[in-house]
Write an enzyme that holds these catalytic residues in place. Structure first.
Site, PDB file in Angstrom:
ATOM      1  CB  ALA A  15       6.433   0.458  19.038  1.00  0.00           C
ATOM      2  CB  ALA A  16       9.697   0.273  15.155  1.00  0.00           C
ATOM      3  NE  ARG A  26       0.925  10.807   9.523  1.00  0.00           N
ATOM      4  CZ  ARG A  26       0.883   9.830  10.424  1.00  0.00           C
ATOM      5  NH1 ARG A  26      -0.212   9.104  10.564  1.00  0.00           N
ATOM      6  NH2 ARG A  26       1.911   9.584  11.212  1.00  0.00           N
ATOM      7  CB  SER A  43      -1.033  -1.500  16.110  1.00  0.00           C
ATOM      8  OG  SER A  43      -1.145  -0.153  16.450  1.00  0.00           O
ATOM      9  CB  ALA A  45       0.000  -0.203  24.518  1.00  0.00           C
ATOM     10  CB  CYS A  47       4.661   0.792  27.510  1.00  0.00           C
ATOM     11  SG  CYS A  47       5.779   0.938  26.112  1.00  0.00           S
ATOM     12  CG  ASP A 289      12.829  -2.659  21.116  1.00  0.00           C
ATOM     13  OD1 ASP A 289      12.924  -1.417  21.156  1.00  0.00           O
ATOM     14  OD2 ASP A 289      12.196  -3.319  21.961  1.00  0.00           O
TER      15      ASP A 289
HETATM   16  C1  LIG Z   1       6.328  -5.066  29.498  1.00  0.00           C
HETATM   17  C2  LIG Z   1       6.998  -3.980  28.729  1.00  0.00           C
HETATM   18  C3  LIG Z   1       6.956  -2.673  29.201  1.00  0.00           C
HETATM   19  C4  LIG Z   1       7.585  -1.649  28.489  1.00  0.00           C
HETATM   20  N1  LIG Z   1       7.521  -0.375  28.972  1.00  0.00           N
HETATM   21  C5  LIG Z   1       8.091   0.624  28.268  1.00  0.00           C
HETATM   22  C6  LIG Z   1       7.968   1.973  28.696  1.00  0.00           C
HETATM   23  O1  LIG Z   1       7.326   2.261  29.712  1.00  0.00           O
HETATM   24  N2  LIG Z   1       8.568   2.937  27.959  1.00  0.00           N
HETATM   25  C7  LIG Z   1       9.265   2.652  26.806  1.00  0.00           C
HETATM   26  O2  LIG Z   1       9.766   3.581  26.154  1.00  0.00           O
HETATM   27  N3  LIG Z   1       9.382   1.379  26.366  1.00  0.00           N
HETATM   28  C8  LIG Z   1       8.820   0.368  27.059  1.00  0.00           C
HETATM   29  N4  LIG Z   1       8.912  -0.919  26.606  1.00  0.00           N
HETATM   30  C9  LIG Z   1       9.686  -1.193  25.366  1.00  0.00           C
HETATM   31  C10 LIG Z   1       8.834  -1.028  24.130  1.00  0.00           C
HETATM   32  O3  LIG Z   1       7.660  -1.747  24.250  1.00  0.00           O
HETATM   33  C11 LIG Z   1       9.635  -1.505  22.946  1.00  0.00           C
HETATM   34  O4  LIG Z   1      10.757  -0.686  22.831  1.00  0.00           O
HETATM   35  C12 LIG Z   1       8.821  -1.467  21.663  1.00  0.00           C
HETATM   36  O5  LIG Z   1       7.760  -2.351  21.701  1.00  0.00           O
HETATM   37  C13 LIG Z   1       9.704  -1.803  20.478  1.00  0.00           C
HETATM   38  O6  LIG Z   1       8.922  -1.835  19.345  1.00  0.00           O
HETATM   39  P1  LIG Z   1       9.427  -2.589  18.042  1.00  0.00           P
HETATM   40  O7  LIG Z   1       8.335  -2.425  17.048  1.00  0.00           O
HETATM   41  O8  LIG Z   1      10.792  -2.148  17.702  1.00  0.00           O
HETATM   42  O9  LIG Z   1       9.599  -4.119  18.456  1.00  0.00           O
HETATM   43  P2  LIG Z   1       8.600  -5.200  19.014  1.00  0.00           P
HETATM   44  O10 LIG Z   1       7.611  -4.601  19.936  1.00  0.00           O
HETATM   45  O11 LIG Z   1       9.467  -6.305  19.526  1.00  0.00           O
HETATM   46  O12 LIG Z   1       7.832  -5.719  17.723  1.00  0.00           O
HETATM   47  C14 LIG Z   1       8.490  -6.465  16.726  1.00  0.00           C
HETATM   48  C15 LIG Z   1       7.463  -7.322  16.012  1.00  0.00           C
HETATM   49  O13 LIG Z   1       8.084  -7.956  14.910  1.00  0.00           O
HETATM   50  C16 LIG Z   1       7.699  -9.319  14.886  1.00  0.00           C
HETATM   51  N5  LIG Z   1       8.698 -10.082  14.123  1.00  0.00           N
HETATM   52  C17 LIG Z   1       9.967 -10.376  14.524  1.00  0.00           C
HETATM   53  N6  LIG Z   1      10.582 -11.111  13.567  1.00  0.00           N
HETATM   54  C18 LIG Z   1       9.691 -11.261  12.563  1.00  0.00           C
HETATM   55  C19 LIG Z   1       9.742 -11.936  11.315  1.00  0.00           C
HETATM   56  N7  LIG Z   1      10.833 -12.585  10.907  1.00  0.00           N
HETATM   57  N8  LIG Z   1       8.648 -11.911  10.524  1.00  0.00           N
HETATM   58  C20 LIG Z   1       7.532 -11.260  10.920  1.00  0.00           C
HETATM   59  N9  LIG Z   1       7.431 -10.615  12.091  1.00  0.00           N
HETATM   60  C21 LIG Z   1       8.499 -10.618  12.908  1.00  0.00           C
HETATM   61  C22 LIG Z   1       7.633  -9.665  16.354  1.00  0.00           C
HETATM   62  O14 LIG Z   1       6.924 -10.859  16.593  1.00  0.00           O
HETATM   63  C23 LIG Z   1       6.916  -8.447  16.882  1.00  0.00           C
HETATM   64  O15 LIG Z   1       5.538  -8.575  16.704  1.00  0.00           O
HETATM   65  C24 LIG Z   1       8.278  -1.956  27.287  1.00  0.00           C
HETATM   66  C25 LIG Z   1       8.329  -3.271  26.823  1.00  0.00           C
HETATM   67  C26 LIG Z   1       7.690  -4.278  27.519  1.00  0.00           C
HETATM   68  C27 LIG Z   1       7.756  -5.682  27.001  1.00  0.00           C
END
Ligand SMILES: Cc1cc2nc3c(=O)[nH]c(=O)nc-3n(C[C@H](O)[C@H](O)[C@H](O)COP(=O)(O)OP(=O)(O)OC[C@H]3O[C@@H](n4cnc5c(N)ncnc54)[C@H](O)[C@@H]3O)c2cc1C
Length: 557
Positions: A15-16, A26, A43, A45, A47, A289
């Site tokens: 997500a982030a 962009r 990329s 979902a 959620c 996160d």
């Molecule tokens: C089942 C579920 C349901 C959810 N429902 C909701 C909802 O309804 N509403 C809501 O707001 N949020 C929800 N969330 C939370 C939301 O999905 C997360 O807040 C979001 O995915 C965070 O995105 P992120 O990119 O910060 O981290 P992540 O999704 O954790 O992605 C981080 C990525 O970085 C990779 N990575 C980590 N370390 C390394 C490294 N050293 N080298 C290379 N890659 C690395 C990881 O493998 C991962 O692919 C839900 C989460 C889950 C699991």
């Protein structure tokens, strides 16, 4: 805008990370952008994953929003999947990356770095934890394994460990697949961000839908069969036979990479950033996160890991990393979740959190309808509002019901962002027509009730406080002012019954030396009874907020 030869590297591709990548392109059409992620998928979902288990989302491809070729062809962004960043050298501005497929170590130079490494599920080192059919749910790989097993038809019973948002979403979706589900929660309530009195409404609903919910009990170990597949969950009190376990006891931010590079970790144990999403090392940002932020009500650091926050943080970091200027001020912890027929929302501080933060608070629980009462399909919602006694500012809200919850939660989120008082909310000019709201929207009604309490015009008491008083042995009168039929259908044990229309003529039956707490179905008649008794000279009177609709304890018939 940054110059063409500058290189932005983003670690993490969900997500982030991917929001940051797309926004950076962009902002800067020419900057070199590379994303490295240790996963195969990007990329996606997260959620939506519980709904894929429940077959509400039928095709896993729907969860994959974009694939690497899209980023290459459309945005000129290099996405290196199955590449794990293993070290950041902040002096030489290099990252070390392990190509997980080829087993090769690579070095990349960066000018700007965005860390978006997310979080990972907590897996407690309990006996039997490595048995088969014990899963966490975080990645596409996780959900594919769970879905395959559920599709096999071999799973009759499942235990979900942890009664948080994700655990409960999974519980619902397993029930939809015909599986018997037990939820085991260590705390004395499910849904820890909510107050217990509101969480109990959800717990009751889950039980009605066939989910067995166990609170105040922790898992001690897992037992398996000869094939090393889990067969039993052993808790402090129970042995629960099962074919599958979903571990959902929480997550922790992935900060190791940052920490080892000397990047500052905050009080919440997530990466510390400023409003620009910049870490203590210039040119290195952290988003999603893995990063902490500020709570907009308390002004203190907070770590609330949500997809909605991750995307906004990614956007701000991308703007700054490409030479622009933007800020992310913080969060309110706004959340919403669907649990069977209930919509459950929370924003700002709960009553428990507000008290812990040292606020002197007043709160109320107000049941209301989401539409005009005469309009078909009008449904109940129960609103809890919490305010600061000193400033009359709203601190938070929890709203639960079958009716429309999300627009009221978002309304309170907007109000909290601008520091609104209860009185300002009660004067909001909100849209009204019978299919959408009561002529005075439920939120305004709740704000009025709370405003009256804050001004001392009325004296309401929350159901859980009534229970505490009775348990501590206080000699009080609980006065049921509903009709005879309602009373007979179920009333609070030990109450006195005088219907509201008879109260004026029968006040003589009440002992004025004791505290009297009136109740009805939803609180309105209880408040009227309160006024009758006050006018009749009773000094120590209160009415029960939310009354029977918010009373989740046993009723006597
Ligand atoms: C089942 C579920 C349901 C959810 N429902 C909701 C909802 O309804 N509403 C809501 O707001 N949020 C929800 N969330 C939370 C939301 O999905 C997360 O807040 C979001 O995915 C965070 O995105 P992120 O990119 O910060 O981290 P992540 O999704 O954790 O992605 C981080 C990525 O970085 C990779 N990575 C980590 N370390 C390394 C490294 N050293 N080298 C290379 N890659 C690395 C990881 O493998 C991962 O692919 C839900 C989460 C889950 C699991």
């Amino acid at each position: 805008m940054e110059k063409e030869n500058k290189h932005l590297i983003i670690i993490g591709g969900v997500a982030a990370g991917m929001k940051a990548a797309a926004k950076a392109r962009r902002e800067s059409p020419t900057m070199k952008i590379t994303v490295v992620t240790d996963e195969h998928y990007i990329s996606y979902a997260s959620c939506g994953m519980p709904y894929f288990i429940g077959d509400i989302i039928k095709d896993s491809k729907k969860l994959i929003i974009r694939e690497p070729p899209y980023f290459k062809n459309m945005l000129n962004i290099n996405v290196l999947t199955r590449h794990q960043a293993t070290a950041i050298n902040t002096k030489s501005k290099q990252i070390k990356v392990n190509d997980l497929e080829k087993g090769q170590e690579l070095i990349f130079n960066y000018d700007r770095l965005i860390i978006a490494t997310g979080a990972q599920p907590i897996v407690p080192p309990l006996p039997g934890i490595s048995l088969g059919n014990i899963f966490t749910l975080r990645t596409i790989a996780d959900v594919l394994m769970i879905r395959t097993l559920v599709d096999s038809g071999n799973i009759k019973n499942a235990v979900v460990v942890g009664g948080g948002l994700i655990g409960l979403e999974v519980a619902e979706n397993l029930i939809l697949r015909g599986i018997k589900v037990t939820v085991v929660e260590l705390l004395d309530q499910i849904l820890p961000p909510l107050d217990k009195d509101m969480a109990l409404i959800v717990q009751k609903h889950l039980m009605e839908k066939g989910v067995w919910v166990i609170t105040s009990d922790g898992v001690k170990s897992f037992e398996g069969n000869d094939s090393n597949i889990v067969t039993k969950v052993i808790t402090g009190k129970l042995q629960i036979p099962t074919d599958m376990v979903i571990l959902s006891i929480g997550i922790k931010p992935n900060t190791r990479l940052a920490q080892e590079a000397g990047i500052e970790i905050g009080a919440t144990r997530a990466i510390k950033v400023n409003e620009r999403m910049e870490t203590n090392i210039p040119g290195i940002y952290a988003v999603g996160d893995c990063a902490e932020t500020i709570h907009l009500v308390t002004g203190k650091p907070v770590w609330i890991a949500l997809g909605s926050t991750a995307a906004k943080m990614g956007r701000v970091a991308a703007i700054n990393a490409t030479g622009g200027a933007d800020t992310f001020k913080g969060v309110l912890g706004t959340l919403i979740v669907k649990i069977f027929d209930l919509h459950v929302g929370k924003v700002g501080l709960s009553e428990r959190e507000a008290i812990k933060e040292g606020y002197k608070i007043e709160s109320t629980i107000v049941p209301a309808l989401d539409k005009a009462h005469y309009y078909p399909n009008a449904k109940d919602i129960i609103i809890k509002l919490i305010a600061d006694v000193t400033t009359r500012k709203l601190l938070g809200a929890e709203i639960i019901g079958e009716g429309i919850v999300d627009k009221r939660i978002d309304l309170v989120a907007t109000a909290l962002t601008f520091g609104a008082t209860v009185d300002q909310i009660s004067k909001l000019d909100l849209a009204y027509a019978p299919p959408y709201a009561m002529s005075m929207d439920a939120i305004i009604v709740a704000a009025n009730v709370l405003g009256n309490k804050l001004s001392g015009k009325t004296s309401g008491i929350l159901p859980h406080k009534v229970v505490e008083k009775r348990e501590s042995g206080e000699d009080l009168v609980l006065l049921d002012v509903r009709s005879e039929i309602e009373y007979k259908s179920g009333h609070i044990k030990g109450c006195k019954h005088i219907p509201l229309d008879k109260l004026t003529s029968r006040v003589g039956e009440l002992d004025g030396s004791k505290e009297i707490i009136t109740y009805c179905r939803a609180g309105l008649r209880a408040a009227q009874a309160y006024r009758i008794l006050k006018n009749a000279g009773f000094k120590n009177v209160k009415y029960m907020d939310g009354s029977i609709l918010a009373w989740l304890h046993e009723l006597e018939k």
